[in-house]
Design a protein around this motif. Structure first.
Motif, PDB file in Angstrom:
ATOM      1  N   LEU A  14     -11.062  45.543  25.088  1.00  0.00           N
ATOM      2  CA  LEU A  14     -12.857  45.561  24.857  1.00  0.00           C
ATOM      3  C   LEU A  14     -13.191  45.446  26.742  1.00  0.00           C
ATOM      4  CD1 LEU A  14     -13.452  43.149  21.983  1.00  0.00           C
ATOM      5  CD2 LEU A  14     -13.747  45.808  21.726  1.00  0.00           C
ATOM      6  N   PHE A  15     -12.872  44.280  27.024  1.00  0.00           N
ATOM      7  CA  PHE A  15     -13.551  44.894  28.290  1.00  0.00           C
ATOM      8  C   PHE A  15     -13.506  46.065  29.173  1.00  0.00           C
ATOM      9  CE2 PHE A  15     -12.509  45.024  33.453  1.00  0.00           C
ATOM     10  CZ  PHE A  15     -12.797  43.635  33.842  1.00  0.00           C
ATOM     11  N   LEU A  56     -20.334  50.012  19.187  1.00  0.00           N
ATOM     12  CA  LEU A  56     -19.683  48.732  19.633  1.00  0.00           C
ATOM     13  C   LEU A  56     -19.660  47.794  18.159  1.00  0.00           C
ATOM     14  CD1 LEU A  56     -19.959  47.441  22.825  1.00  0.00           C
ATOM     15  CD2 LEU A  56     -22.225  46.610  21.182  1.00  0.00           C
ATOM     16  N   GLU A  57     -19.295  48.073  17.227  1.00  0.00           N
ATOM     17  CA  GLU A  57     -18.758  47.527  16.072  1.00  0.00           C
ATOM     18  C   GLU A  57     -18.218  48.262  16.096  1.00  0.00           C
ATOM     19  OE1 GLU A  57     -21.673  45.972  12.855  1.00  0.00           O
ATOM     20  OE2 GLU A  57     -21.444  44.868  14.769  1.00  0.00           O
ATOM     21  N   GLU A  58     -17.853  49.085  15.985  1.00  0.00           N
ATOM     22  CA  GLU A  58     -16.520  49.877  15.271  1.00  0.00           C
ATOM     23  C   GLU A  58     -15.471  49.449  16.290  1.00  0.00           C
ATOM     24  OE1 GLU A  58     -18.520  53.847  13.899  1.00  0.00           O
ATOM     25  OE2 GLU A  58     -17.219  54.030  16.042  1.00  0.00           O
ATOM     26  N   ALA A  59     -16.179  49.661  17.726  1.00  0.00           N
ATOM     27  CA  ALA A  59     -14.789  48.976  19.173  1.00  0.00           C
ATOM     28  C   ALA A  59     -14.643  47.394  18.437  1.00  0.00           C
ATOM     29  CB  ALA A  59     -15.465  49.121  19.976  1.00  0.00           C
ATOM     30  N   ASN A  60     -15.058  46.340  17.855  1.00  0.00           N
ATOM     31  CA  ASN A  60     -14.862  45.360  18.037  1.00  0.00           C
ATOM     32  C   ASN A  60     -13.585  45.514  16.725  1.00  0.00           C
ATOM     33  OD1 ASN A  60     -15.341  43.221  18.074  1.00  0.00           O
ATOM     34  ND2 ASN A  60     -16.685  42.670  16.932  1.00  0.00           N
ATOM     35  N   LEU A  61     -13.473  46.563  16.195  1.00  0.00           N
ATOM     36  CA  LEU A  61     -12.140  46.154  15.043  1.00  0.00           C
ATOM     37  C   LEU A  61     -11.301  46.987  15.169  1.00  0.00           C
ATOM     38  CD1 LEU A  61     -14.480  45.833  11.893  1.00  0.00           C
ATOM     39  CD2 LEU A  61     -13.165  44.080  12.858  1.00  0.00           C
ATOM     40  N   GLU A  62     -11.529  48.416  15.991  1.00  0.00           N
ATOM     41  CA  GLU A  62     -10.432  49.016  16.226  1.00  0.00           C
ATOM     42  C   GLU A  62      -9.316  49.071  17.440  1.00  0.00           C
ATOM     43  OE1 GLU A  62     -12.865  52.398  18.510  1.00  0.00           O
ATOM     44  OE2 GLU A  62     -12.792  50.954  19.534  1.00  0.00           O
ATOM     45  N   SER A 109       2.146  39.539   6.952  1.00  0.00           N
ATOM     46  CA  SER A 109       1.430  38.905   7.154  1.00  0.00           C
ATOM     47  C   SER A 109      -0.176  40.216   7.189  1.00  0.00           C
ATOM     48  CB  SER A 109       1.756  39.602   9.033  1.00  0.00           C
ATOM     49  OG  SER A 109       1.240  39.986   9.654  1.00  0.00           O
ATOM     50  N   LEU A 110      -1.040  38.975   7.011  1.00  0.00           N
ATOM     51  CA  LEU A 110      -2.126  39.516   6.574  1.00  0.00           C
ATOM     52  C   LEU A 110      -2.722  40.650   7.731  1.00  0.00           C
ATOM     53  CD1 LEU A 110      -5.086  39.598   4.484  1.00  0.00           C
ATOM     54  CD2 LEU A 110      -5.712  38.200   6.416  1.00  0.00           C
ATOM     55  N   ASP A 111      -2.762  40.682   8.514  1.00  0.00           N
ATOM     56  CA  ASP A 111      -2.404  41.853   9.961  1.00  0.00           C
ATOM     57  C   ASP A 111      -2.115  43.087   9.710  1.00  0.00           C
ATOM     58  OD1 ASP A 111      -4.410  40.353  10.834  1.00  0.00           O
ATOM     59  OD2 ASP A 111      -2.878  40.062  12.818  1.00  0.00           O
ATOM     60  N   GLN A 112      -0.660  42.651   9.116  1.00  0.00           N
ATOM     61  CA  GLN A 112       0.657  43.671   8.507  1.00  0.00           C
ATOM     62  C   GLN A 112      -0.407  44.731   8.189  1.00  0.00           C
ATOM     63  OE1 GLN A 112       2.194  46.093  10.274  1.00  0.00           O
ATOM     64  NE2 GLN A 112       2.973  46.601   8.063  1.00  0.00           N
ATOM     65  N   TRP A 155     -10.193  40.914   7.955  1.00  0.00           N
ATOM     66  CA  TRP A 155      -9.740  41.029   6.578  1.00  0.00           C
ATOM     67  C   TRP A 155     -11.507  40.772   5.225  1.00  0.00           C
ATOM     68  CZ3 TRP A 155      -9.421  36.643   1.664  1.00  0.00           C
ATOM     69  CH2 TRP A 155      -8.702  38.251   0.982  1.00  0.00           C
ATOM     70  N   ALA A 156     -12.523  39.472   5.860  1.00  0.00           N
ATOM     71  CA  ALA A 156     -13.314  39.054   4.634  1.00  0.00           C
ATOM     72  C   ALA A 156     -14.307  40.534   5.220  1.00  0.00           C
ATOM     73  CB  ALA A 156     -13.798  37.905   5.738  1.00  0.00           C
ATOM     74  N   LYS A 157     -14.104  41.254   6.318  1.00  0.00           N
ATOM     75  CA  LYS A 157     -15.698  41.881   6.432  1.00  0.00           C
ATOM     76  C   LYS A 157     -15.280  43.246   5.855  1.00  0.00           C
ATOM     77  CE  LYS A 157     -17.881  40.423  11.385  1.00  0.00           C
ATOM     78  NZ  LYS A 157     -17.085  40.788  12.381  1.00  0.00           N
TER      79      LYS A 157
END
Lengths: 838, 351
Positions: free
Chosen positions: A222-223, A256-262, A331-334, A396-398
């Motif tokens: 993000l930086f 910015l919203e997309e970047a936060n998750l991408e 794992s949830l991430d995967q 996940w919750a989002k």
């Protein structure tokens, strides 16, 4: 340039002439055109800001008319709560004192401006802080655009960090506010500055305060995005035809919203692909490629139900048996990244953690003598795991429970701060999972830094999280979100193995990992049964089957029926053979190696006795060669294909199985040589381990040649592929080291099931299955090389001597009918003479 | 125009790197300190000889190795300085099996004098080179008033014939491992001061400098299980030694190691290696944990040290040799001695 400013002290203690209820209390700061004071209204019973500007500094029209009045109120059209609006304009004249000013009255914002904040709290500036700020600004810019308003002099000095904690119960305690709308326009020395350019400037100042190297990959991503895209392009570009986001605050906000998750999304363009079915043999090689990992992962994995059970489980097995693959896949991430995380399918939240991280932060860890330093590793691990958990839950919750998450996040964040015993940072956005994760990353860094001085009594150590902090925080989360109520949290701790995670470190961390609750379970993967410590720092001994389940995947494969093993291995190959970018000339394992179901160990043993080398081939043989180490089987078939001339040659092969039995047999025997070479390279003990296994192999081969297994009908040759001590053994420290290394590298698989011939509970040591052909043995698991404890010690410490003593060089006349009696302690007994025969 | 914030790696990349220059004489001042290592190579002693011929008043920090090897030059150093009463010598021991914090201790010792610090790396272990550079860069004033000294050897074993013989054996016997200088690996050493403690990506990339002793690569791969590998091969500056690069690659079977990429840098010109490391960081560090094993030449190792001194979110791993086959098999004779002033790197830490 400062000009015409009246004396600062003149106003302090005086009432505003047209508002006698307002008394000026103190100077806050001075600017080029005026001064800012804190004032108080007794009528309103609150503080107000009072900006004094000399009339001489105000802009007038061509004929001297006061055009500035309209400018002061231009922000009134904005409804955003971020804007600090002027409530009143009051003239302030005192001819005697030479005062001819106006007083602009607005609400008083408690808190520093961003410039001061950057100076005083530089370390608090994190990427989530910057994101929160930029989102606030873009939301404001969006309304400004809609209503045709510009600020004209935006800078870090007129962006305020307001503390609302005195009254806010539900909403955020700290927010950003923007003041001085229109002030630049009212002053005579107009120096209009482009709002977007100014926003880029402030963003750049904020990024300069971030210590890039200490943050995690997501924040680094993000930086870079903020710097390279927002500062360098989106915010400074004026022409929307050159940049579609230029001057488009709504689109910038969305970006910015997309970047936060991408960052969490799998890469697409240059992602790894299966060029050949034999690429990516291990989970480590697959790396961070979720789609590839999913494609190669078989749910027919033997032992999966035990891993997924609601228990604390310690999983072990040879390298390459799929421990890491399974842990990662659960794992949830995967699962989020491969779009397989629907609530219906998600029965628990798996949080994957690889212990390399511990190894690098706590190399050679030993328990410090200072009590206050004991919990440093717990602090580190708790912070790390919680940061990951919060990030995973948020992502996940989002996706699946966005409304509930948005509604609850602030409240739950406050409770988490409380459980952690940490003060909520005095900055906007701190009541969020992002801020918590970020702060926890800082805590983990503090712990690692503290560890460097853990043994130095001169260095103070701050209070650490205790062994229950992780559980208590999980309890808050599980109890607060309705979607977590029936979903326990599984911490999947990979490669929790001595020596990387030292004995002392495990003893410290077991205080966390061995806890048992209904909402939180720990799954530990460890290299071998001896690489996991079954006790903790408090002296508690953890009992297998009570505090945890030990699940040895090597033994699962060793004892499994052929059917499930074959089903799994065929599925693994089906995924690989059918998943290559260029079509491979076989889609099923059977097409490559064929089937050879009629295998008979006794018959094979007789052939070996007759001096022949048996031919090993077919998919059933591949199953028998596998000790769970599926990567070995894949590699082996890859070697066979290579030896056959590769895919091009296989295209032309007309036979039912494209790889001939002779070629398969050769590749199988050569593969073991490669393993022994790698074993030789093992630090410290490599050569000794090779000598030990060679001694066993040579002895076992001599037994096939010269001893009869009388326990079976037909008196077949003695087919030992395991060691069975007669008695439980107590090894010397040197021998124990070697024993542990043999298990660590799965040269032998330790099995505690069953008893010795003397009825004692002892470990049986099974030779790694793919070494069997190398020593010309059979796959029978019936016979053993039986050893007294002292013989076993000699086997480990003096393998050459052992081999000379135990290797048969001529047929035995008869096998001992009854098990021999145990030796007296310390007495060395050798059943075979040095010459070879008994 | 909005100023663009630069990351530490970008600042390092933009820096004009000082070049190594040959020195034939060397006169340290009274306040200066020369750090030397009592290794068992002839060249470990070369810079000291130069210093003693140019000056009779300065300080020496002599680093000895533990476990102690008789062939080390400890006694030679003592004998050499015995004739110079104004040359003070402080002896310190570097325990190869327990090296944590040594660089910092060395820095504190050297900081007792105000003058220039000359760090002779010719006899230094590779891990010690990295530890020293990182510790000096982190001290107050950083690398200002610091120079690095390096003496080449006249001969670098093994000979081409010896290497080819081992290579043939390696081809014939799949279980054979080539060992030239060291006898296996004691352990993969990780020290806290060279550890990265920022949260790292799951995927790891091992950046390794292949060497004649194949055990190093084997042990690093076995212990660290990296997802990806980058091999930085060493190209000797002398044309006559270029065969070494090819044979090292063959002995280590670099061609057949999956998920790996290869590049080569000059074994002497450290700037090339530094550029490659910076390139790797910029290309991979966001998605991969970079593990760097300084197993290459001494000057390639200097690049690793300077890189780690400024880019802290990479992990240094080191395969510590278990022992040495025979000190007689090490480099022989002394070639040119070089100086590398490090002052310009100090400006980066100030940023």
């Amino acid at each position: 340039m400062r000009a015409n400013l009246p004396p600062a002290e003149y106003f302090v203690g005086k009432s505003v002439p047209t508002r006698s209820d307002i008394v000026v209390l103190e100077l806050v700061e001075s600017g080029n055109d005026g001064r800012l004071y804190r004032a108080r209204s007794e009528m309103l019973r609150r503080d107000l800001a009072c900006k004094i500007i000399p009339l001489a500094n105000l802009q007038t029209g061509e004929r001297g008319e006061p055009v500035w009045q309209a400018e002061v109120h231009k922000a009134d059209v904005l409804r955003s709560a971020t804007v600090v609006k002027f409530e009143e304009i009051c003239p302030w004249r005192d001819e005697a004192a030479g005062i001819d000013c106006i007083a602009l009255i607005s609400e008083f914002v408690a808190g520093p401006n961003l410039r001061k904040f950057l100076t005083q709290h530089k370390k608090e500036v994190t990427v989530p802080f910057i994101l929160n700020w930029l989102q606030t600004m873009l939301e404001l810019f969006n309304e400004m655009k809609l209503r045709g308003v510009s600020h004209g002099d935006l800078h870090a000095g007129n962006i305020l960090v307001e503390d609302q904690s005195a009254f806010a119960l539900r909403g955020p305690r700290f927010v950003f506010r923007v003041t001085d709308f229109g002030v630049n326009d009212v002053t005579s020395e107009r120096r209009f500055k482009d709002d977007y350019q100014q926003l880029a400037d402030v963003l750049s100042q904020l990024l300069a305060a971030v210590d890039y190297q200490v943050w995690g990959p997501r924040d680094k991503y993000l930086f870079n995005l903020l710097r390279d895209h927002f500062v360098a392009r989106h915010l400074v570009e004026r022409d929307p035809t050159r940049d579609p986001l230029a001057r488009q605050p709504d689109k910038l906000f969305q970006r910015l919203e997309e970047a936060n998750l991408e960052f969490e999304q799998p890469s697409t363009g240059d992602s790894a692909r299966l060029l050949s079915p034999f690429d990516f043999l291990s989970c480590e090689q697959i790396g961070d490629e979720p789609i590839l990992l999913r494609a190669l992962y078989s749910e027919r994995f033997l032992g999966l139900p035990e891993i997924e059970s609601r228990n604390n489980v310690v999983v072990t097995g040879p390298r390459g048996c799929g421990k890491s693959t399974v842990f990662k896949c659960l794992s949830l991430d995967q699962r989020v990244r491969i779009d397989d995380s629907s609530p219906e399918k998600t029965h628990y939240l798996g949080i994957y953690y690889r212990c390399d991280d511990l190894y690098f932060a706590f190399p050679r860890y030993s328990i410090p003598g200072r009590p206050e330093a004991l919990d440093i590793p717990i602090h580190f691990v708790t912070a790390t795991l919680l940061a990951r958990l919060l990030t995973s839950v948020e992502i996940w919750a989002k996706v699946h429970f966005a409304a509930e998450f948005a509604q609850q996040e602030g409240q739950i964040s406050r409770r988490v701060w409380e459980v952690l015993g940490l003060a909520i940072p005095a900055e906007p956005g701190s009541e969020s999972f992002r801020a918590l994760s970020s702060h926890l990353e800082r805590q983990r860094r503090k712990a690692a830094e503290a560890q460097r001085f853990a043994h130095d009594p001169k260095r103070p150590i701050a209070a650490c999280f205790d062994a229950g902090t992780l559980q208590r925080t999980c309890e808050v989360l599980v109890g607060a979100f309705s979607f977590l109520k029936e979903r326990p949290i599984y911490f999947l701790i990979d490669d929790y193995s001595i020596p990387k995670v030292t004995r002392d470190l495990q003893q410290s961390l077991n205080r966390v990992f061995m806890q048992r609750t209904s909402f939180c379970f720990f799954k530990l993967s460890t290299e071998s049964p001896v690489s996991f410590v079954k006790s903790d720092l408090d002296g508690k001994i953890y009992v297998e089957a009570r505090e945890f389940m030990m699940h040895n995947l090597g033994l699962v494969y060793l004892h499994a029926e052929l059917g499930p093993k074959l089903s799994f291995i065929e599925d693994v190959f089906r995924r690989r053979l059918g998943g290559t970018t260029v079509a491979f000339p076989a889609k099923e394992l059977n097409e490559l190696v064929g089937s050879n179901p009629e295998q008979n160990n006794n018959e094979d043993a007789r052939q070996i006795r007759d001096g022949q080398k048996i031919q090993i081939w077919g998919k059933e043989s591949l199953c028998k060669l596998c000790s769970g180490d599926i990567h070995y089987v894949i590699n082996l078939v890859g070697d066979m294909v290579k030896a056959a001339g590769g895919a091009v040659a296989l295209e032309k092969a007309k036979e039912q199985s494209k790889l001939s039995p002779a070629l398969q047999n050769r590749a199988i025997r050569e593969a073991a040589g490669g393993f022994l070479k790698s074993l030789r390279g093992v630090p410290q003990h490599g050569e000794k381990l090779v000598a030990i296994v060679e001694a066993f192999g040579n002895v076992a081969h001599s037994l096939i040649r010269h001893r009869v297994s009388k326990n079976e009908e037909g008196t077949p040759p003695h087919q030992a592929t395991r060691i069975e001590p007669y008695e439980p053994f107590q090894l010397s420290p040197d021998a124990q080291k070697l024993y542990d290394e043999l298990l660590r590298y799965s040269v032998f698989l330790e099995d505690f099931r069953g008893k010795s011939r003397r009825g004692k509970v002892v470990p049986r040591l099974y030779l790694r299955r793919f070494l069997i052909p190398h020593f010309n043995l059979t796959f029978s698991t019936r016979d053993s090389v039986e050893l007294e404890p002292v013989e076993f010690e000699r086997f480990l410490l003096q393998p050459k001597d052992f081999e000379s003593a135990f290797r048969l060089r001529a047929p035995e006349k008869e096998e001992p009918a009854a098990p021999p009696k145990p030796d007296a302690p310390g007495q060395m007994k050798f059943p075979l003479s040095e010459g070879g025969g008994p | 125009m909005t100023a663009i914030v630069r990351r530490p790696d970008e600042l390092l990349a933009a820096l004009v790197k000082p070049a190594l220059h040959e020195i034939r004489s060397f006169s340290p001042r009274a306040d200066d300190t020369l750090i030397i290592c009592a290794g068992f190579e002839d060249r470990a002693f070369a810079a000291l000889k130069l210093a003693l011929s140019g000056s009779q008043r300065f300080s020496i920090i002599a680093v000895g190795y533990l476990p102690f090897l008789e062939k080390n030059h400890t006694e030679t150093i003592q004998a050499a300085v015995a004739r110079y009463p104004d040359v003070t010598v402080t002896h310190v021991s570097y325990d190869r099996e327990n090296p944590t914090g040594f660089g910092i201790a060395l820095t504190e010792l050297a900081s007792q004098r105000k003058g220039r610090v000359y760090i002779d790396i010719s006899g230094m272990s590779r891990l010690l080179i990295v530890q020293t550079l990182v510790a000096f860069a982190a001290r107050r004033g950083g690398l200002s008033n610091c120079s690095l000294l390096y003496s080449e050897a006249a001969e670098y074993p093994p000979t081409k014939a010896e290497a080819e013989a081992v290579q043939r054996q390696s081809t014939l016997d799949p279980t054979f491992s080539a060992l030239f200088l060291s006898s296996g690996v004691f352990e993969i050493t990780v020290v806290p001061e060279l550890s990265s403690i920022s949260p790292a990506p799951i995927q790891s990339r091992l950046v390794v400098f292949p060497a004649f002793d194949v055990h190093h690569l084997t042990a690093l791969r076995a212990e660290l299980q990296p997802s990806r590998l980058t091999f930085i091969e060493g190209t000797p500056p002398n044309e006559a030694n270029r065969w070494r690069q090819k044979i090292i690659a063959e002995l280590n079977h670099l061609d057949s190691i999956p998920e790996s990429e290869r590049t080569a840098t000059c074994t002497l010109r450290y700037e090339q290696t530094l550029d490659v490391l910076l390139g790797l960081y910029q290309q991979h560090a966001l998605r991969e944990r970079l593990l760097i094993a300084p197993t290459g030449s001494k000057m390639q190792t200097v690049a690793v040290g300077l890189f780690r001194a400024h880019v802290e979110d990479v992990q240094i791993v080191y395969s510590t040799p278990r022992g040495f086959v025979s000190p007689d098999n090490y480099t022989k004779g002394v070639g040119p001695t070089y100086e590398l002033p490090l002052d310009s790197f100090a400006s980066l830490r100030q940023n």
